[in-house]
Motif scaffolding. Structure first.
Motif, PDB file in Angstrom:
ATOM      1  N   LYS A  83       0.836  -1.334   0.208  1.00 50.43           N
ATOM      2  CA  LYS A  83       0.217   0.509   0.185  1.00 50.43           C
ATOM      3  C   LYS A  83       0.860   1.417   0.221  1.00 50.43           C
ATOM      4  O   LYS A  83       1.948   1.495   0.977  1.00 50.43           O
ATOM      5  CB  LYS A  83      -1.086   0.276   1.271  1.00 50.43           C
ATOM      6  CG  LYS A  83      -1.822   1.223   1.142  1.00 50.43           C
ATOM      7  CD  LYS A  83      -2.920   0.920   2.546  1.00 50.43           C
ATOM      8  CE  LYS A  83      -3.366   2.222   2.553  1.00 50.43           C
ATOM      9  NZ  LYS A  83      -4.467   2.212   3.726  1.00 50.43           N
ATOM     10  N   ASP A  84       0.428   2.243  -1.126  1.00 50.89           N
ATOM     11  CA  ASP A  84       1.341   3.722  -1.154  1.00 50.89           C
ATOM     12  C   ASP A  84       2.811   3.574  -0.848  1.00 50.89           C
ATOM     13  O   ASP A  84       3.300   4.600  -0.290  1.00 50.89           O
ATOM     14  CB  ASP A  84       0.612   4.504   0.581  1.00 50.89           C
ATOM     15  CG  ASP A  84      -0.105   4.082   0.884  1.00 50.89           C
ATOM     16  OD1 ASP A  84      -1.231   4.520  -0.284  1.00 50.89           O
ATOM     17  OD2 ASP A  84      -0.704   4.474   1.984  1.00 50.89           O
ATOM     18  N   TRP A  85       3.233   2.596  -1.850  1.00 48.49           N
ATOM     19  CA  TRP A  85       4.563   2.680  -2.147  1.00 48.49           C
ATOM     20  C   TRP A  85       4.433   3.380  -2.997  1.00 48.49           C
ATOM     21  O   TRP A  85       6.311   3.913  -2.587  1.00 48.49           O
ATOM     22  CB  TRP A  85       4.436   1.141  -2.930  1.00 48.49           C
ATOM     23  CG  TRP A  85       3.955   0.653  -4.616  1.00 48.49           C
ATOM     24  CD1 TRP A  85       2.705   1.005  -4.884  1.00 48.49           C
ATOM     25  CD2 TRP A  85       4.608   1.135  -5.953  1.00 48.49           C
ATOM     26  NE1 TRP A  85       2.588   0.258  -5.804  1.00 48.49           N
ATOM     27  CE2 TRP A  85       3.231   1.570  -6.880  1.00 48.49           C
ATOM     28  CE3 TRP A  85       6.064   2.182  -5.847  1.00 48.49           C
ATOM     29  CZ2 TRP A  85       3.887   1.398  -8.108  1.00 48.49           C
ATOM     30  CZ3 TRP A  85       6.320   2.746  -7.189  1.00 48.49           C
ATOM     31  CH2 TRP A  85       5.156   2.425  -8.970  1.00 48.49           C
ATOM     32  N   GLU A  86       4.179   4.373  -3.610  1.00 42.98           N
ATOM     33  CA  GLU A  86       4.595   5.628  -4.871  1.00 42.98           C
ATOM     34  C   GLU A  86       5.270   5.907  -3.448  1.00 42.98           C
ATOM     35  O   GLU A  86       6.134   6.860  -3.203  1.00 42.98           O
ATOM     36  CB  GLU A  86       3.810   6.040  -5.216  1.00 42.98           C
ATOM     37  CG  GLU A  86       3.609   4.671  -6.657  1.00 42.98           C
ATOM     38  CD  GLU A  86       2.610   5.091  -7.386  1.00 42.98           C
ATOM     39  OE1 GLU A  86       2.400   6.326  -8.029  1.00 42.98           O
ATOM     40  OE2 GLU A  86       1.164   5.005  -7.807  1.00 42.98           O
ATOM     41  N   LYS A  87       4.175   6.928  -2.642  1.00 42.31           N
ATOM     42  CA  LYS A  87       4.631   7.732  -1.459  1.00 42.31           C
ATOM     43  C   LYS A  87       5.350   7.305  -0.993  1.00 42.31           C
ATOM     44  O   LYS A  87       7.107   8.099  -1.056  1.00 42.31           O
ATOM     45  CB  LYS A  87       2.981   8.078  -0.733  1.00 42.31           C
ATOM     46  CG  LYS A  87       2.407   8.812  -1.611  1.00 42.31           C
ATOM     47  CD  LYS A  87       1.356   8.827  -0.561  1.00 42.31           C
ATOM     48  CE  LYS A  87      -0.512   9.449  -1.017  1.00 42.31           C
ATOM     49  NZ  LYS A  87      -1.864   9.446  -0.249  1.00 42.31           N
ATOM     50  N   THR A  88       5.798   6.305  -0.020  1.00 41.31           N
ATOM     51  CA  THR A  88       6.543   5.687   1.085  1.00 41.31           C
ATOM     52  C   THR A  88       8.054   5.357   0.347  1.00 41.31           C
ATOM     53  O   THR A  88       9.167   6.236   0.848  1.00 41.31           O
ATOM     54  CB  THR A  88       6.480   3.968   1.264  1.00 41.31           C
ATOM     55  OG1 THR A  88       4.753   4.227   1.695  1.00 41.31           O
ATOM     56  CG2 THR A  88       7.334   3.737   2.227  1.00 41.31           C
ATOM     57  N   HIS A  89       8.333   5.427  -1.050  1.00 33.99           N
ATOM     58  CA  HIS A  89       9.818   5.492  -1.874  1.00 33.99           C
ATOM     59  C   HIS A  89       9.401   6.337  -2.669  1.00 33.99           C
ATOM     60  O   HIS A  89      10.755   6.294  -2.914  1.00 33.99           O
ATOM     61  CB  HIS A  89       9.959   3.908  -2.853  1.00 33.99           C
ATOM     62  CG  HIS A  89      10.120   2.685  -1.654  1.00 33.99           C
ATOM     63  ND1 HIS A  89      10.598   2.336  -0.660  1.00 33.99           N
ATOM     64  CD2 HIS A  89       8.745   1.939  -0.793  1.00 33.99           C
ATOM     65  CE1 HIS A  89      10.004   1.402  -0.083  1.00 33.99           C
ATOM     66  NE2 HIS A  89       9.368   1.367  -0.698  1.00 33.99           N
ATOM     67  N   LYS A  90       9.232   7.462  -2.583  1.00 30.02           N
ATOM     68  CA  LYS A  90       9.571   8.753  -3.256  1.00 30.02           C
ATOM     69  C   LYS A  90      10.469   9.075  -3.791  1.00 30.02           C
ATOM     70  O   LYS A  90      10.851   9.336  -2.519  1.00 30.02           O
ATOM     71  CB  LYS A  90       8.042   9.384  -3.056  1.00 30.02           C
ATOM     72  CG  LYS A  90       7.876  10.936  -3.919  1.00 30.02           C
ATOM     73  CD  LYS A  90       6.604  11.852  -2.911  1.00 30.02           C
ATOM     74  CE  LYS A  90       6.687  12.347  -4.675  1.00 30.02           C
ATOM     75  NZ  LYS A  90       6.247  13.944  -4.184  1.00 30.02           N
ATOM     76  N   ARG A  91      11.160   9.523  -4.839  1.00 26.85           N
ATOM     77  CA  ARG A  91      12.656   9.915  -4.702  1.00 26.85           C
ATOM     78  C   ARG A  91      13.515   9.325  -3.336  1.00 26.85           C
ATOM     79  O   ARG A  91      14.587  10.114  -3.609  1.00 26.85           O
ATOM     80  CB  ARG A  91      12.185  11.116  -4.156  1.00 26.85           C
ATOM     81  CG  ARG A  91      11.751  12.316  -4.844  1.00 26.85           C
ATOM     82  CD  ARG A  91      11.074  14.161  -5.179  1.00 26.85           C
ATOM     83  NE  ARG A  91      11.340  14.498  -6.471  1.00 26.85           N
ATOM     84  CZ  ARG A  91      11.494  16.016  -6.195  1.00 26.85           C
ATOM     85  NH1 ARG A  91      11.974  16.546  -6.087  1.00 26.85           N
ATOM     86  NH2 ARG A  91      10.264  16.208  -7.702  1.00 26.85           N
ATOM     87  N   SER A  92      13.659   8.534  -3.758  1.00 24.68           N
ATOM     88  CA  SER A  92      14.280   7.048  -2.863  1.00 24.68           C
ATOM     89  C   SER A  92      15.673   6.369  -4.086  1.00 24.68           C
ATOM     90  O   SER A  92      16.909   6.150  -3.485  1.00 24.68           O
ATOM     91  CB  SER A  92      13.057   6.520  -2.170  1.00 24.68           C
ATOM     92  OG  SER A  92      13.437   5.416  -2.889  1.00 24.68           O
ATOM     93  N   LEU A  93      15.274   6.995  -5.440  1.00 24.35           N
ATOM     94  CA  LEU A  93      16.809   6.082  -5.586  1.00 24.35           C
ATOM     95  C   LEU A  93      17.221   6.959  -6.943  1.00 24.35           C
ATOM     96  O   LEU A  93      16.888   7.873  -7.538  1.00 24.35           O
ATOM     97  CB  LEU A  93      15.865   5.443  -6.772  1.00 24.35           C
ATOM     98  CG  LEU A  93      15.296   3.854  -6.125  1.00 24.35           C
ATOM     99  CD1 LEU A  93      14.185   3.025  -7.078  1.00 24.35           C
ATOM    100  CD2 LEU A  93      16.254   3.196  -4.528  1.00 24.35           C
ATOM    101  N   ASP A  94      18.561   6.528  -7.175  1.00 19.56           N
ATOM    102  CA  ASP A  94      19.506   7.354  -8.086  1.00 19.56           C
ATOM    103  C   ASP A  94      19.051   6.736  -9.535  1.00 19.56           C
ATOM    104  O   ASP A  94      19.135   6.917 -10.561  1.00 19.56           O
ATOM    105  CB  ASP A  94      20.825   7.727  -8.117  1.00 19.56           C
ATOM    106  CG  ASP A  94      21.593   8.211  -6.537  1.00 19.56           C
ATOM    107  OD1 ASP A  94      20.735   8.784  -6.270  1.00 19.56           O
ATOM    108  OD2 ASP A  94      21.963   7.073  -5.497  1.00 19.56           O
TER     109      ASP A  94
END
Length: 357
Positions: A239-250
């Motif tokens: 649930k809410d994976w887009e928000k939880t991991h927002k802007r976390s990867l290069d």
């Protein structure tokens, strides 16, 4: 071997061949040249590209064809122009059999033969120029390929481990290396399958600070963590994976080939000036639409990557030998190739099948 020898292998005769209907038979390899190497095939990996070609998924296949471009075997005939390979060497061939190799070709002269736009020949299903014949792959007893695209297999790397690296491995290693996957970088891998499992292994071997595996369902979470991922995202289940991991990867490497994948969501996982590289190739080439503002909002770079050059393949194989990288391979007898491609189509491979003569 005489120049006019017939080879034997599994022939795809029409689109139904992908349903386990290949026929064993003779075929005539390309005309011999003194720049060529004949290989007695020890083993050959099964790649998703094989299935696309057997069913004319990307374009009309020039049947009959023999697929297979993850070939490892013994050099049994070596042309007089070949300098670095001798009879008896253990060698491999990936997805490319030749490029134009002209000194004025920008790609070929700079070690980027895989992007040659003048005379690119695939390991199977391509027509050679100048009446040299057609290229045939590795579901066979023998293969004939130009020496520039024949690489030695390093000691310490088994043939069955090396074979699937020659396409599946290099397809992800090249964009990982070219886009800076290493210390200080957080890397996401979309799709945990034949390509994706290699991407996790190589991102870890290249020293990425954090490796995040991304798939639809949670059922591959345990496998991804065993392969070396630090984290797993199940886009259908978390649930809410887009928000939880927002802007976390290069950097994100996408091995998925679906027009229905949540591409906008994936792009949202990138940090400012992050890079998304597509390597999965769907039938028809269709991907989800991209909203321009998704790219503009945080300076995302969107790109693609296709296989790798011979020099990159050599570098990858040596890294695999040095780091003792162990892909998840299931071996199958060459005589059972039809059953193996049916199982591959059904998604049963965990995570790469290799046919053995």
């Amino acid at each position: 071997m005489a120049a006019n020898d017939k080879f034997e292998g599994w022939l795809g005769l029409d689109k139904e061949s992908v349903n386990g209907n290949m026929q064993w038979g003779e075929f005539e390899p390309k005309k011999w040249s003194e720049a060529d190497v004949d290989i007695e095939v020890e083993c050959c990996g099964i790649c998703g590209s094989d299935l696309h070609m057997l069913k004319s998924g990307w374009s009309q296949t020039p049947y009959p064809c023999v697929v297979g471009h993850e070939i490892v075997g013994k050099a049994v005939r070596v042309g007089s122009e070949v300098k670095d390979i001798k009879v008896g060497d253990r060698v491999g061939v990936g997805a490319q059999a030749r490029s134009c190799l002209k000194p004025d070709c920008e790609e070929c002269s700079t070690g980027q033969e895989n992007y040659c736009g003048n005379g690119n020949v695939s390991t199977y299903g391509s027509i050679y120029p100048n009446g040299e014949g057609k290229s045939y792959g590795g579901y066979a007893k023998h293969n004939r390929t130009h020496n520039r695209f024949v690489v030695k297999i390093p000691e310490g790397l088994s043939s069955t481990d090396a074979a699937p690296m020659l396409c599946g491995g290099i397809t992800v290693f090249s964009p990982l290396k070219r886009n800076g996957a290493g210390p200080g970088k957080k890397v996401g891998i979309v799709g945990v399958g034949g390509l994706g499992h290699f991407a996790v292994l190589f991102a870890r071997a290249l020293g990425a600070d954090r490796v995040v595996a991304i798939s639809r369902k949670a059922d591959k979470r345990e496998d991804a963590l065993k392969l070396g991922a630090d984290e797993y995202i199940a886009t259908d289940d978390d649930k809410d994976w887009e928000k939880t991991h927002k802007r976390s990867l290069d950097l994100i490497i996408s091995t998925v080939s679906s027009a229905k994948m949540p591409l906008t969501g994936y792009l949202g996982l990138l940090r400012v000036h992050g890079t998304y590289i597509q390597v999965g190739a769907p039938d028809g080439g269709e991907l989800p639409p991209v909203n321009a503002f998704t790219l503009l909002a945080n300076g995302i770079k969107l790109g693609g990557s296709g296989i790798g050059s011979p020099d990159e393949i050599k570098e990858m194989l040596q890294l695999a030998a040095d780091k003792k990288i162990k892909p998840w391979v299931q071996t199958r007898p060459m005589k059972d190739a039809n059953a193996a491609i049916v199982d591959m189509t059904a998604g049963k491979a965990r995570y790469r099948y290799v046919l053995q003569n």
